[in-house]
Design a protein around this motif. Sequence first.
Motif, PDB file in Angstrom:
ATOM      1  N   TYR A 267      51.127 -40.033   8.675  1.00 61.77           N
ATOM      2  CA  TYR A 267      52.484 -40.272   8.185  1.00 61.77           C
ATOM      3  C   TYR A 267      52.705 -41.782   8.084  1.00 61.77           C
ATOM      4  O   TYR A 267      52.237 -42.539   8.926  1.00 61.77           O
ATOM      5  N   ASP A 268      53.462 -42.190   7.072  1.00 58.49           N
ATOM      6  CA  ASP A 268      53.762 -43.604   6.874  1.00 58.49           C
ATOM      7  C   ASP A 268      55.181 -43.898   7.341  1.00 58.49           C
ATOM      8  O   ASP A 268      56.152 -43.477   6.702  1.00 58.49           O
ATOM      9  N   PRO A 269      55.358 -44.626   8.459  1.00 62.39           N
ATOM     10  CA  PRO A 269      56.710 -44.883   8.968  1.00 62.39           C
ATOM     11  C   PRO A 269      57.513 -45.831   8.084  1.00 62.39           C
ATOM     12  O   PRO A 269      58.724 -45.960   8.250  1.00 62.39           O
ATOM     13  N   PHE A 270      56.826 -46.484   7.136  1.00 63.10           N
ATOM     14  CA  PHE A 270      57.494 -47.433   6.246  1.00 63.10           C
ATOM     15  C   PHE A 270      57.733 -46.839   4.858  1.00 63.10           C
ATOM     16  O   PHE A 270      58.042 -47.570   3.913  1.00 63.10           O
ATOM     17  N   SER A 271      57.576 -45.524   4.750  1.00 59.75           N
ATOM     18  CA  SER A 271      57.786 -44.856   3.469  1.00 59.75           C
ATOM     19  C   SER A 271      58.709 -43.658   3.668  1.00 59.75           C
ATOM     20  O   SER A 271      58.253 -42.535   3.907  1.00 59.75           O
ATOM     21  N   PRO A 272      60.019 -43.861   3.578  1.00 55.72           N
ATOM     22  CA  PRO A 272      60.952 -42.738   3.720  1.00 55.72           C
ATOM     23  C   PRO A 272      61.028 -41.921   2.430  1.00 55.72           C
ATOM     24  O   PRO A 272      60.988 -42.475   1.329  1.00 55.72           O
ATOM     25  N   VAL A 273      61.110 -40.619   2.575  1.00 57.26           N
ATOM     26  CA  VAL A 273      61.206 -39.723   1.421  1.00 57.26           C
ATOM     27  C   VAL A 273      62.272 -38.663   1.686  1.00 57.26           C
ATOM     28  O   VAL A 273      62.546 -38.307   2.836  1.00 57.26           O
ATOM     29  N   GLN A 274      62.849 -38.163   0.614  1.00 55.10           N
ATOM     30  CA  GLN A 274      63.821 -37.073   0.707  1.00 55.10           C
ATOM     31  C   GLN A 274      63.121 -35.775   0.328  1.00 55.10           C
ATOM     32  O   GLN A 274      62.487 -35.679  -0.720  1.00 55.10           O
ATOM     33  N   LYS A 275      63.215 -34.774   1.199  1.00 54.46           N
ATOM     34  CA  LYS A 275      62.528 -33.505   1.002  1.00 54.46           C
ATOM     35  C   LYS A 275      63.460 -32.349   1.349  1.00 54.46           C
ATOM     36  O   LYS A 275      64.560 -32.539   1.877  1.00 54.46           O
ATOM     37  N   GLN A 276      62.966 -31.140   1.093  1.00 52.60           N
ATOM     38  CA  GLN A 276      63.650 -29.927   1.531  1.00 52.60           C
ATOM     39  C   GLN A 276      62.696 -29.075   2.355  1.00 52.60           C
ATOM     40  O   GLN A 276      61.485 -29.101   2.146  1.00 52.60           O
ATOM     41  N   PHE A 277      63.249 -28.329   3.312  1.00 54.66           N
ATOM     42  CA  PHE A 277      62.486 -27.320   4.027  1.00 54.66           C
ATOM     43  C   PHE A 277      63.461 -26.249   4.493  1.00 54.66           C
ATOM     44  O   PHE A 277      64.679 -26.387   4.356  1.00 54.66           O
ATOM     45  N   VAL A 278      62.918 -25.161   5.008  1.00 52.48           N
ATOM     46  CA  VAL A 278      63.761 -24.086   5.523  1.00 52.48           C
ATOM     47  C   VAL A 278      63.875 -24.257   7.035  1.00 52.48           C
ATOM     48  O   VAL A 278      62.917 -24.006   7.779  1.00 52.48           O
ATOM     49  N   ALA A 279      65.037 -24.715   7.493  1.00 52.50           N
ATOM     50  CA  ALA A 279      65.267 -24.905   8.915  1.00 52.50           C
ATOM     51  C   ALA A 279      65.329 -23.552   9.614  1.00 52.50           C
ATOM     52  O   ALA A 279      65.973 -22.613   9.126  1.00 52.50           O
ATOM     53  N   LEU A 280      64.664 -23.451  10.754  1.00 51.20           N
ATOM     54  CA  LEU A 280      64.687 -22.209  11.519  1.00 51.20           C
ATOM     55  C   LEU A 280      66.003 -22.089  12.281  1.00 51.20           C
ATOM     56  O   LEU A 280      66.448 -23.062  12.886  1.00 51.20           O
ATOM     57  N   PRO A 281      66.634 -20.931  12.244  1.00 51.69           N
ATOM     58  CA  PRO A 281      67.910 -20.784  12.955  1.00 51.69           C
ATOM     59  C   PRO A 281      67.749 -20.840  14.462  1.00 51.69           C
ATOM     60  O   PRO A 281      66.715 -20.423  15.002  1.00 51.69           O
ATOM     61  N   ARG A 282      68.738 -21.379  15.134  1.00 49.34           N
ATOM     62  CA  ARG A 282      68.745 -21.355  16.593  1.00 49.34           C
ATOM     63  C   ARG A 282      69.032 -19.932  17.066  1.00 49.34           C
ATOM     64  O   ARG A 282      69.803 -19.198  16.432  1.00 49.34           O
ATOM     65  N   PRO A 283      68.443 -19.516  18.161  1.00 49.40           N
ATOM     66  CA  PRO A 283      68.814 -18.227  18.729  1.00 49.40           C
ATOM     67  C   PRO A 283      70.323 -18.180  19.000  1.00 49.40           C
ATOM     68  O   PRO A 283      70.892 -19.193  19.409  1.00 49.40           O
ATOM     69  N   PRO A 284      70.976 -17.052  18.772  1.00 42.75           N
ATOM     70  CA  PRO A 284      72.436 -16.986  18.939  1.00 42.75           C
ATOM     71  C   PRO A 284      72.844 -17.223  20.382  1.00 42.75           C
ATOM     72  O   PRO A 284      72.152 -16.832  21.326  1.00 42.75           O
ATOM     73  N   GLN A 285      73.983 -17.876  20.555  1.00 41.01           N
ATOM     74  CA  GLN A 285      74.556 -18.091  21.879  1.00 41.01           C
ATOM     75  C   GLN A 285      75.284 -16.848  22.330  1.00 41.01           C
ATOM     76  O   GLN A 285      75.928 -16.166  21.543  1.00 41.01           O
ATOM     77  N   THR A 286      75.161 -16.538  23.620  1.00 44.86           N
ATOM     78  CA  THR A 286      75.881 -15.396  24.186  1.00 44.86           C
ATOM     79  C   THR A 286      76.625 -15.868  25.423  1.00 44.86           C
ATOM     80  O   THR A 286      76.191 -16.769  26.119  1.00 44.86           O
ATOM     81  N   GLU A 287      77.762 -15.279  25.652  1.00 41.84           N
ATOM     82  CA  GLU A 287      78.576 -15.655  26.821  1.00 41.84           C
ATOM     83  C   GLU A 287      77.929 -15.142  28.093  1.00 41.84           C
ATOM     84  O   GLU A 287      77.315 -14.102  28.107  1.00 41.84           O
TER      85      GLU A 287
END
Length: 287
Positions: A267-287
């Motif tokens: 990875y190049d820390p001096f080369s920022p890029v804009q991308k898309q991905f499918v974020a994984l959902p967080r497990p649901p919170q329960t009381e």
Amino acid sequence: MPLDEDKYPSETGRRRFVKGVVGSAALSSIGVGGAAAVDATTDAAGEGGGTTTFVAVENTDGPAPRGMPIIPIEINGGEISGVWPEYDPSQGVAIQEDFGGSGISYSSAWFQYCGMQTVEGIYPQADQDNLFRNNQGSFSWQDEYDSGAPLTVDMFSDYQEWGNGIGTAGIGKPASATWRSEGDASTIPVQIIRSVEIEKLANGEGKYSDVPGPVQSFISEATDQGFIAWLNKCTHFCCVPGFKTQEGSANFGGENAIYCQCHQSVYDPFSPVQKQFVALPRPPQTE
């Protein structure tokens, strides 16, 4: 072109608990592989997942499907922190729309991959501060400071000369850190660099003058005094890579880049890029 997908979405079967949520939140058990693990982390009842646009340090080589997400920085009283946006219950994430006038929405969903979606500090309302804290072991200079101590600007005063025998000296001084991980919370691994190249990048100077406008606006706001940071989880198999941490990185063109020793992603820390991905959902919170 299809969106980037996680090949290895989770990394532990341990139960986790979220601090700062009323009554705490018991999270669903997550496996290491197979259909059961994928089902557990992508269940429709999860929170904050889905198609996400993000800004990353660019993946330039190896099997990683995309770059690692950049964490915006702010400096207060010399202490270095990662920006954490405000929680938006309608979207189920912490989010800052139009970050730095870039038109890009900075969101906690950026970090919901590789099992990080189950970690306490990634929950939008987690009771955590945002300081980057010293994580000993990767760089000998960090061993001079207490583990868990906040990283401060003065620790990087020699950034224009620093070197450790790997690659070229003087292109940046790195540190390994933890973020939103205090107490008994699970660790969120981060790397941070201070570099003249980041100063140039933030100002759009020289070779950085052709960075796309939205990304340039984002980076100008997300970096400070030559510092840049990212979530240090390789997007291939969720290993923890490093900038100038592996002598063998030169064999794969990674001596002046972020190199993952597991499968040779770079990875190049001096080369920022804009991308898309499918974020994984967080497990649901329960009381």
